[in-house]
Motif scaffolding. Structure first.
Motif, PDB file in Angstrom:
ATOM      1  N   THR A 196       0.930  -1.180   0.037  1.00 42.16           N
ATOM      2  CA  THR A 196       0.092   0.047  -0.116  1.00 42.16           C
ATOM      3  C   THR A 196       0.860   1.305  -0.090  1.00 42.16           C
ATOM      4  OG1 THR A 196      -1.649   1.232   1.203  1.00 42.16           O
ATOM      5  CG2 THR A 196      -0.179  -0.023   2.648  1.00 42.16           C
ATOM      6  N   ILE A 197       0.165   2.357  -0.560  1.00 46.55           N
ATOM      7  CA  ILE A 197       0.883   3.789  -0.196  1.00 46.55           C
ATOM      8  C   ILE A 197      -0.332   4.606   0.422  1.00 46.55           C
ATOM      9  CG2 ILE A 197       1.743   5.837  -1.526  1.00 46.55           C
ATOM     10  CD1 ILE A 197       2.516   3.964  -3.743  1.00 46.55           C
ATOM     11  N   ILE A 198       0.082   5.194   1.451  1.00 42.09           N
ATOM     12  CA  ILE A 198      -0.955   6.434   2.007  1.00 42.09           C
ATOM     13  C   ILE A 198      -0.194   7.752   1.704  1.00 42.09           C
ATOM     14  CG2 ILE A 198      -1.983   7.212   4.047  1.00 42.09           C
ATOM     15  CD1 ILE A 198      -2.296   4.154   4.738  1.00 42.09           C
ATOM     16  N   SER A 199      -0.758   8.829   1.463  1.00 41.36           N
ATOM     17  CA  SER A 199      -0.038  10.084   1.185  1.00 41.36           C
ATOM     18  C   SER A 199      -0.803  11.173   1.445  1.00 41.36           C
ATOM     19  CB  SER A 199       0.222  10.147  -0.253  1.00 41.36           C
ATOM     20  OG  SER A 199       0.965  11.252  -0.671  1.00 41.36           O
ATOM     21  N   THR A 200      -0.386  12.096   1.992  1.00 40.62           N
ATOM     22  CA  THR A 200      -1.007  13.432   2.020  1.00 40.62           C
ATOM     23  C   THR A 200      -1.208  14.404   0.808  1.00 40.62           C
ATOM     24  OG1 THR A 200       0.949  14.411   2.986  1.00 40.62           O
ATOM     25  CG2 THR A 200      -0.201  13.764   4.665  1.00 40.62           C
ATOM     26  N   GLY A 201      -0.602  13.868   0.025  1.00 41.96           N
ATOM     27  CA  GLY A 201      -0.483  14.458  -1.405  1.00 41.96           C
ATOM     28  C   GLY A 201      -1.200  13.616  -2.637  1.00 41.96           C
ATOM     29  N   ASP A 202      -1.000  14.061  -3.752  1.00 41.99           N
ATOM     30  CA  ASP A 202      -1.791  13.208  -4.810  1.00 41.99           C
ATOM     31  C   ASP A 202      -0.900  11.787  -5.094  1.00 41.99           C
ATOM     32  OD1 ASP A 202      -3.433  15.306  -5.257  1.00 41.99           O
ATOM     33  OD2 ASP A 202      -2.163  15.973  -6.921  1.00 41.99           O
ATOM     34  N   ILE A 203      -1.618  10.940  -5.363  1.00 41.47           N
ATOM     35  CA  ILE A 203      -1.496   9.676  -5.763  1.00 41.47           C
ATOM     36  C   ILE A 203      -1.801   9.651  -7.293  1.00 41.47           C
ATOM     37  CG2 ILE A 203      -1.171   7.068  -5.623  1.00 41.47           C
ATOM     38  CD1 ILE A 203      -1.890   7.369  -2.607  1.00 41.47           C
ATOM     39  N   ILE A 204      -0.960   9.326  -8.062  1.00 42.54           N
ATOM     40  CA  ILE A 204      -1.549   9.158  -9.714  1.00 42.54           C
ATOM     41  C   ILE A 204      -1.193   7.925 -10.433  1.00 42.54           C
ATOM     42  CG2 ILE A 204      -1.492  11.702  -9.943  1.00 42.54           C
ATOM     43  CD1 ILE A 204       1.041  11.475 -11.551  1.00 42.54           C
ATOM     44  N   LYS A 205      -1.751   7.617 -11.422  1.00 44.92           N
ATOM     45  CA  LYS A 205      -1.558   6.224 -12.134  1.00 44.92           C
ATOM     46  C   LYS A 205      -1.869   6.169 -13.639  1.00 44.92           C
ATOM     47  CE  LYS A 205      -4.224   3.010 -11.761  1.00 44.92           C
ATOM     48  NZ  LYS A 205      -5.135   1.621 -11.539  1.00 44.92           N
ATOM     49  N   ASN A 206      -1.287   5.448 -14.176  1.00 45.72           N
ATOM     50  CA  ASN A 206      -1.646   5.186 -15.652  1.00 45.72           C
ATOM     51  C   ASN A 206      -1.680   3.613 -15.832  1.00 45.72           C
ATOM     52  OD1 ASN A 206       1.008   4.468 -15.984  1.00 45.72           O
ATOM     53  ND2 ASN A 206       1.823   6.143 -17.073  1.00 45.72           N
ATOM     54  N   ASP A 207      -1.577   3.181 -17.261  1.00 45.31           N
ATOM     55  CA  ASP A 207      -1.776   1.843 -17.301  1.00 45.31           C
ATOM     56  C   ASP A 207      -0.782   0.969 -16.625  1.00 45.31           C
ATOM     57  OD1 ASP A 207      -4.188   2.216 -18.475  1.00 45.31           O
ATOM     58  OD2 ASP A 207      -3.244   2.381 -20.395  1.00 45.31           O
ATOM     59  N   VAL A 208       0.554   1.650 -16.534  1.00 42.81           N
ATOM     60  CA  VAL A 208       1.498   0.880 -15.995  1.00 42.81           C
ATOM     61  C   VAL A 208       1.737   1.079 -14.699  1.00 42.81           C
ATOM     62  CG1 VAL A 208       4.187   0.763 -16.599  1.00 42.81           C
ATOM     63  CG2 VAL A 208       2.701   1.111 -18.532  1.00 42.81           C
ATOM     64  N   PHE A 209       2.177   2.225 -14.215  1.00 40.19           N
ATOM     65  CA  PHE A 209       2.515   2.559 -12.942  1.00 40.19           C
ATOM     66  C   PHE A 209       1.540   3.286 -12.120  1.00 40.19           C
ATOM     67  CE2 PHE A 209       6.662   2.473 -15.464  1.00 40.19           C
ATOM     68  CZ  PHE A 209       7.384   1.472 -14.589  1.00 40.19           C
ATOM     69  N   THR A 210       1.786   3.119 -10.712  1.00 40.31           N
ATOM     70  CA  THR A 210       1.137   3.910  -9.628  1.00 40.31           C
ATOM     71  C   THR A 210       2.338   4.723  -8.816  1.00 40.31           C
ATOM     72  OG1 THR A 210      -0.963   2.463  -9.499  1.00 40.31           O
ATOM     73  CG2 THR A 210      -0.405   3.978  -7.603  1.00 40.31           C
ATOM     74  N   ILE A 211       2.034   5.961  -8.491  1.00 39.13           N
ATOM     75  CA  ILE A 211       3.207   6.776  -8.197  1.00 39.13           C
ATOM     76  C   ILE A 211       2.764   8.032  -7.376  1.00 39.13           C
ATOM     77  CG2 ILE A 211       3.148   8.111 -10.345  1.00 39.13           C
ATOM     78  CD1 ILE A 211       6.278   8.351  -9.916  1.00 39.13           C
ATOM     79  N   CYS A 212       3.542   8.086  -6.141  1.00 39.92           N
ATOM     80  CA  CYS A 212       3.308   9.435  -5.353  1.00 39.92           C
ATOM     81  C   CYS A 212       4.845   9.794  -4.855  1.00 39.92           C
ATOM     82  CB  CYS A 212       2.458   8.760  -4.067  1.00 39.92           C
ATOM     83  SG  CYS A 212       3.264   8.289  -2.867  1.00 39.92           S
ATOM     84  N   GLY A 213       4.729  11.154  -4.267  1.00 38.21           N
ATOM     85  CA  GLY A 213       6.024  11.319  -3.697  1.00 38.21           C
ATOM     86  C   GLY A 213       5.967  12.947  -3.622  1.00 38.21           C
ATOM     87  N   THR A 214       7.061  13.549  -3.496  1.00 41.42           N
ATOM     88  CA  THR A 214       7.338  14.878  -3.294  1.00 41.42           C
ATOM     89  C   THR A 214       8.146  15.402  -4.249  1.00 41.42           C
ATOM     90  OG1 THR A 214       7.164  15.069  -0.961  1.00 41.42           O
ATOM     91  CG2 THR A 214       8.509  16.835  -1.948  1.00 41.42           C
ATOM     92  N   VAL A 215       7.911  16.105  -5.395  1.00 39.85           N
ATOM     93  CA  VAL A 215       8.689  16.493  -6.559  1.00 39.85           C
ATOM     94  C   VAL A 215       8.805  18.171  -6.708  1.00 39.85           C
ATOM     95  CG1 VAL A 215       8.824  16.360  -9.132  1.00 39.85           C
ATOM     96  CG2 VAL A 215       7.897  14.450  -7.625  1.00 39.85           C
ATOM     97  N   THR A 216       9.957  18.453  -6.960  1.00 40.92           N
ATOM     98  CA  THR A 216      10.132  19.852  -7.344  1.00 40.92           C
ATOM     99  C   THR A 216      11.143  19.753  -8.540  1.00 40.92           C
ATOM    100  OG1 THR A 216      10.406  20.574  -5.194  1.00 40.92           O
ATOM    101  CG2 THR A 216      11.145  22.084  -6.896  1.00 40.92           C
ATOM    102  N   ILE A 217      10.486  20.376 -10.025  1.00 44.84           N
ATOM    103  CA  ILE A 217      11.278  20.346 -11.037  1.00 44.84           C
ATOM    104  C   ILE A 217      11.623  21.598 -11.640  1.00 44.84           C
ATOM    105  CG2 ILE A 217      11.228  19.364 -13.324  1.00 44.84           C
ATOM    106  CD1 ILE A 217       9.711  16.963 -12.176  1.00 44.84           C
ATOM    107  N   ASP A 218      13.013  21.833 -12.049  1.00 45.16           N
ATOM    108  CA  ASP A 218      13.207  23.030 -12.673  1.00 45.16           C
ATOM    109  C   ASP A 218      13.073  22.969 -14.063  1.00 45.16           C
ATOM    110  OD1 ASP A 218      13.814  24.189 -10.007  1.00 45.16           O
ATOM    111  OD2 ASP A 218      15.938  23.280 -10.039  1.00 45.16           O
ATOM    112  N   ASN A 219      13.219  21.777 -14.612  1.00 49.48           N
ATOM    113  CA  ASN A 219      13.152  21.786 -16.196  1.00 49.48           C
ATOM    114  C   ASN A 219      11.778  21.411 -16.584  1.00 49.48           C
ATOM    115  OD1 ASN A 219      13.694  19.360 -15.237  1.00 49.48           O
ATOM    116  ND2 ASN A 219      14.465  18.586 -17.203  1.00 49.48           N
ATOM    117  N   TYR A 220      10.833  22.010 -15.761  1.00 52.75           N
ATOM    118  CA  TYR A 220       9.459  21.576 -16.356  1.00 52.75           C
ATOM    119  C   TYR A 220       9.107  21.913 -17.737  1.00 52.75           C
ATOM    120  CZ  TYR A 220       4.440  21.166 -14.962  1.00 52.75           C
ATOM    121  OH  TYR A 220       3.084  20.903 -14.914  1.00 52.75           O
TER     122      TYR A 220
END
Length: 333
Positions: free
Chosen positions: A54-78
């Motif tokens: 399981t994953i439990i998160s205070t932020g978004d958990i997102i998925k597509n047909d291949v992966f389910t993912i959550c985390g903390t992300v800061t991207i500069d080359n957005y």
């Protein structure tokens, strides 16, 4: 900044996992029915698990047909797509890399080449309930473990009440967790990580009966000040050799730094500047051995403050870090 916990184990210790973040009203969780991983905002759905991953998160958990993912992300080359956030950016890129050779480890190892920024992420391969993946850069990621169960978390205080032994991932390392063991990879090679044990008591990081951490910290202020003074008297820093001092931080740490700058100027007659780390990290930096840069971060993991510290060291400035966490990235730097 979202907090999250990943769990995989034979004990199905789901109730304990959910209790760790249950005080937060904006939780999302992942559970699995007979066919697929599902995302829910109802923490009670975790009890419907057909597997103990399981994953439990205070932020978004997102998925597509291949992966389910959550985390903390800061991207500069957005990439500038307003319909995407940093987590979606990583999910899309990770999926593209995985579909090239159907190797999760290889895809996670390559993802670092496409991201300019900081992240700590947990990943599930939708077709495999037996493995939990994780990787990080600059943001912290901890693993704690016990008999037949493993936990992942951005914040070690979320999981130390479960087990005292832990591993802290280094940048670009990949963790692969099973119910009864784990493997850590770096550059697709297995590495041996030292197992650490908490040097402070669990009670330090818990609420100890207070309703909120802020109340706990307010009432503990006299004790903390006395302990700090006792320590600092043994480790007095000589400021008289510096012509200028920069105090760098963000948020409430920045406000503390401003108070410190006034006091240092008043009593030492040294020029002191209070700087926000989100701006300081992008400055040119001045080569000087007569300059001290003080970085303040309660967690010791603040991305901008860590980048500012690295800039100061690159410029041969003396540095001093003030943080609550001795094993944090800023303390180690």
């Amino acid at each position: 900044m979202s907090k999250f916990i990943g769990y995989i184990g034979k004990t199905k210790n789901i109730s304990t996992v959910s209790e760790l973040l249950a005080k937060n009203n904006n939780l999302e969780c992942v559970y699995r029915n007979d066919k697929e991983f599902l995302i829910s905002k109802d923490i009670n759905d975790v009890s419907n698990f057909k597997s103990s991953t399981t994953i439990i998160s205070t932020g978004d958990i997102i998925k597509n047909d291949v992966f389910t993912i959550c985390g903390t992300v800061t991207i500069d080359n957005y990439d500038g797509d307003k319909n995407k956030n940093g987590l979606t950016f990583i999910l899309d890129k990770l999926t593209t890399l995985y579909l090239q050779d159907k190797d999760v480890i290889s895809a996670l190892d390559k993802i670092k080449n496409y991201i300019d920024g900081s992240y700590a992420i947990i990943i599930l391969l939708n077709t495999d309930v037996s493995l939990l993946y994780a990787t990080k850069y600059n943001y912290p990621l901890y693993i704690t473990f016990g008999p037949c169960e493993n936990f992942l978390s951005f914040d070690i205080t979320n999981i130390i009440k479960l087990h005292e032994n832990y591993i802290k991932l280094s940048n670009d390392e990949i963790a692969v967790l099973k119910e009864n063991n784990m493997l850590i990879y770096k550059n697709k090679e297995i590495v041996n990580k030292p197992i650490k044990k908490l040097k402070w008591t669990k009670e330090v990081a818990l609420k100890n009966g207070y309703e909120h951490y802020m109340l706990k910290e307010i009432w503990e202020t006299p004790t903390v000040i006395n302990n700090s003074i006792d320590y600092l008297m043994k480790e007095i820093v000589d400021l008289s050799k510096y012509k200028e001092i920069d105090i760098v931080a963000c948020g409430s740490a920045y406000n503390s730094g401003l108070i410190g700058s006034y006091l240092i100027e008043k009593y030492s007659n040294i020029k002191v500047r209070g700087e926000t780390s989100s701006e300081y990290r992008y400055k040119k930096g001045i080569l000087s051995n007569e300059k001290l840069v003080i970085v303040i971060s309660q967690s010791g993991e603040t991305t901008d403050s860590l980048a500012s510290l690295k800039l100061a060291k690159k410029c041969k400035n003396d540095t001093l870090a003030i943080t609550n966490v001795a094993g944090s990235s800023i303390a180690k730097e």
